[in-house]
Scaffold this active site. Structure first.
Site, PDB file in Angstrom:
ATOM      1  N   GLY A   1       0.601  -1.288   0.139  1.00 32.38           N
ATOM      2  CA  GLY A   1      -0.100   0.583  -0.427  1.00 32.38           C
ATOM      3  C   GLY A   1       0.824   1.461   0.141  1.00 32.38           C
ATOM      4  O   GLY A   1       1.576   1.469   0.598  1.00 32.38           O
ATOM      5  N   SER A   2       0.516   2.648  -0.571  1.00 29.71           N
ATOM      6  CA  SER A   2       1.036   3.232  -0.392  1.00 29.71           C
ATOM      7  C   SER A   2       1.134   4.199   0.774  1.00 29.71           C
ATOM      8  O   SER A   2      -0.080   3.528   1.844  1.00 29.71           O
ATOM      9  CB  SER A   2       0.441   4.691  -1.579  1.00 29.71           C
ATOM     10  OG  SER A   2       0.715   4.212  -2.977  1.00 29.71           O
ATOM     11  N   GLY A   3       1.198   4.825   1.146  1.00 23.06           N
ATOM     12  CA  GLY A   3       1.087   5.934   2.515  1.00 23.06           C
ATOM     13  C   GLY A   3       2.346   5.246   3.291  1.00 23.06           C
ATOM     14  O   GLY A   3       3.159   5.860   4.216  1.00 23.06           O
ATOM     15  N   HIS A   4       4.041   5.009   2.897  1.00 26.91           N
ATOM     16  CA  HIS A   4       4.890   4.464   3.583  1.00 26.91           C
ATOM     17  C   HIS A   4       6.459   4.882   2.822  1.00 26.91           C
ATOM     18  O   HIS A   4       7.227   5.011   3.491  1.00 26.91           O
ATOM     19  CB  HIS A   4       4.716   2.770   3.550  1.00 26.91           C
ATOM     20  CG  HIS A   4       3.585   2.463   4.020  1.00 26.91           C
ATOM     21  ND1 HIS A   4       3.060   2.963   5.321  1.00 26.91           N
ATOM     22  CD2 HIS A   4       3.012   1.217   3.711  1.00 26.91           C
ATOM     23  CE1 HIS A   4       2.078   1.273   5.053  1.00 26.91           C
ATOM     24  NE2 HIS A   4       1.927   1.292   4.899  1.00 26.91           N
TER      25      HIS A   4
ATOM     26  N   ASP B   1      -1.122  -8.352   1.271  1.00 30.41           N
ATOM     27  CA  ASP B   1      -0.052  -8.583   0.327  1.00 30.41           C
ATOM     28  C   ASP B   1       0.569  -9.931   0.075  1.00 30.41           C
ATOM     29  O   ASP B   1       0.459  -9.384  -1.202  1.00 30.41           O
ATOM     30  CB  ASP B   1       1.093  -7.658   0.664  1.00 30.41           C
ATOM     31  CG  ASP B   1       1.267  -6.278   0.759  1.00 30.41           C
ATOM     32  OD1 ASP B   1      -0.155  -5.582  -0.167  1.00 30.41           O
ATOM     33  OD2 ASP B   1       1.723  -5.100   1.409  1.00 30.41           O
TER      34      ASP B   1
ATOM     35  N   LYS C   1       6.397  -7.585   2.648  1.00 31.23           N
ATOM     36  CA  LYS C   1       5.805  -7.518   4.172  1.00 31.23           C
ATOM     37  C   LYS C   1       3.953  -8.127   4.286  1.00 31.23           C
ATOM     38  O   LYS C   1       3.585  -8.420   3.725  1.00 31.23           O
ATOM     39  CB  LYS C   1       5.422  -5.772   4.137  1.00 31.23           C
ATOM     40  CG  LYS C   1       6.404  -4.629   3.596  1.00 31.23           C
ATOM     41  CD  LYS C   1       6.667  -3.473   4.531  1.00 31.23           C
ATOM     42  CE  LYS C   1       5.445  -2.720   3.808  1.00 31.23           C
ATOM     43  NZ  LYS C   1       5.151  -2.829   2.817  1.00 31.23           N
TER      44      LYS C   1
ATOM     45  N   HIS D   1       0.155   1.295   9.457  1.00 29.22           N
ATOM     46  CA  HIS D   1      -1.124   0.971   9.495  1.00 29.22           C
ATOM     47  C   HIS D   1      -1.512   2.157  10.461  1.00 29.22           C
ATOM     48  O   HIS D   1      -3.128   2.297  10.008  1.00 29.22           O
ATOM     49  CB  HIS D   1      -1.915   0.306   8.673  1.00 29.22           C
ATOM     50  CG  HIS D   1      -1.053  -0.065   7.553  1.00 29.22           C
ATOM     51  ND1 HIS D   1      -0.395  -1.055   7.491  1.00 29.22           N
ATOM     52  CD2 HIS D   1      -0.511  -0.066   6.877  1.00 29.22           C
ATOM     53  CE1 HIS D   1       0.266  -1.587   7.076  1.00 29.22           C
ATOM     54  NE2 HIS D   1      -0.254  -1.402   5.401  1.00 29.22           N
TER      55      HIS D   1
END
Lengths: 328, 328
Positions: free
Chosen positions: B53-56, B109, B104, B214
């Protein structure tokens, strides 16, 4: 106030010890008084020294190293360093070709660097950075020095490394400053540890356009806008200031203030890129990330530097610091 | 919600376009489906592909380049990427020596990367990263993959660059994962753009120990502690997990979650360094900064990796990505 600290009084000193250990291949940290200097020093080159209040990391300590600064003098958070720091730093890094002080235009910094320059035995010169176009040119205390400082320090660092003398460094620095304009916007305030509460108040639907890097109120407090509207607004002020001809080569720097995710900073970069491409600019270099921060402030600034071939070559030259590293 | 966005639906795509332009010397971005790949590809080496996921950010796109990842597949914010992204990425970067997926440990995922591996024509292998010791080893869905991922990707990237074959890369990756333990603490929640409000609530005097990247609730919600107490608490869990012998060479990584100033991260580094030096460890390498972030969360994690000579050499090997760069 939620921060990782033991006490406001020990934050800076402990952090500097950690910085020294984490980057022991590049820097040393001296204490009493505090300054950061590069490990591999070099005689015969102009020594570049900068500094200012802490809370803007990686500026300036993160820019100490090959191809950039020789030393940085960190004051307490948002507080000017003192002349003894600058004098000790100068004594440690002076390579016999004079000392150039790079100073952001804030009253305390200017005064203390001036005192240091007067007390210094050897030759010195100063480059004053005042790239923040959110204040008018004729503002009584002048314009503030903000994120353009990174660009000035990178280009001058390469020049000093390549053997420019003190007068040439000063002239180049002033040319880079004239070619550089910045403006920022805050979504939130920041909290100074010793103060314990936000520096200023912003409503849940408000932003501060033209904010300074210490949370100084800006040009206007307005309602939250879309990213495109914000970019249009602040890019417009920069465009008006620099008025670059079509085809002009530029460096575009999107700087985060500390609490804005890279995801958003790259979105802002894309919007700013489109803004200036529509105006015919040739965006040759970019820098996106948190470089001149304001503690935990959410927000960002745009900086545009008009590049000539000399500046471009110096920007591309190798650099090896904690925060900027390429070609080494 | 205060963010630099036009709409949650266009944030990722626009940001990726900006990322591609800002780092055009290192990466390309392909769309429909989205993936990021390194510009200078190389035949005959194992292709390393990660994603999530994006945001990391900068994880994972910021780690694409020479000496690290060949491609990264970004999902929407905190949402798994899909198998078509992984398959297209594999087709683009497969150099004929097989594909290694670095995943991860999150259910979505894992499932999507497994599907991609099954659908892939050529040979592939997977390294699962589950370094978060805030969950027990026997947790039903296993432990989460967090900031140790950066270390796994750096070391494997160097190995692939040096010609390790697929089986050797997989074995090395699993060795690095076993040698690596992380734990984080949140001072604030983060806000997912599409959601518009904080993922979880924390009181003004509360912190979340053992938080996931998250914003997953952790081991305990507790009262705000001093930095020394927090470091002692989370370092203690890591120490208990890895139980390193005195004299053990280690890499110590302090990772910011996005909204924590470098000034504080270096303070945390100093305290963690003291913690482990008192326990006889030989802290040979360090990494301090925002690498595995959680949007605008204030907080940080500690990661400790036990190093052997091979891992140390691979860590030091040249790398040229948007977020990690040395020796190039």
């Amino acid at each position: 106030m939620k921060k990782f600290i033991d006490s406001p009084g020990t934050l800076l000193d402990t952090s500097l010890q950690g910085f020294a250990k984490a980057h022991a291949d590049i820097v040393e940290v001296r204490t009493q008084p505090n300054f950061v200097l590069r490990k591999q020093r070099k005689t015969g080159k102009v020594a570049l020294i900068s500094g200012g209040g802490s809370g803007h990391e990686p500026l300036h300590a993160g820019f100490v190293g090959y191809g950039m600064l020789d030393a940085a003098c960190p004051g307490q958070v948002f507080t000017s360093p003192t002349p003894d720091q600058m004098l000790e730093a100068a004594a440690a890094v002076d390579g016999g070709a004079g000392v150039l002080f790079i100073v952001k235009n804030y009253a305390g910094d200017v005064m203390n660097f001036e005192m240091a320059a007067e007390m210094l035995d050897g030759p010195s010169a100063t480059v004053l950075v005042d790239d923040d176009v959110s204040l008018p040119k004729d503002h009584p205390i002048g314009r503030r020095g903000v994120a353009g400082t990174t660009i000035v320090e990178k280009i001058l660092g390469a020049a000093a490394e390549q053997g420019y003398d003190l007068a040439a460094c000063k002239a180049l620095g002033e040319r880079v400053v004239r070619a550089t304009a910045s403006m920022g916007v805050a979504l939130t305030s920041c909290t100074v540890p010793a103060l314990g509460h936000p520096t200023f108040e912003l409503g849940a639907d408000e932003i501060e356009i033209g904010v300074g890097i210490h949370g100084e109120r800006g040009r206007e407090t307005g309602k939250l806008l879309s990213a495109s509207e914000i970019v249009g607004r602040i890019a417009g002020h920069i465009q008006q200031e620099l008025n670059p001809p079509s085809g002009q080569a530029v460096l575009l720097h999107v700087n985060g203030f500390g609490a804005t995710p890279l995801l958003e900073l790259h979105l802002v970069y894309e919007l700013a890129w489109q803004y200036w491409r529509e105006r015919g600019l040739n965006i040759q270099r970019s820098l996106v990330g948190n470089f001149t921060t304001s503690l935990d402030m959410a927000g960002c600034s745009l900086t545009l530097s008009l590049l000539d071939d000399e500046m471009l070559g110096l920007w591309d030259a190798p650099v090896n610091t904690a925060a900027l590293r390429w070609g080494c």
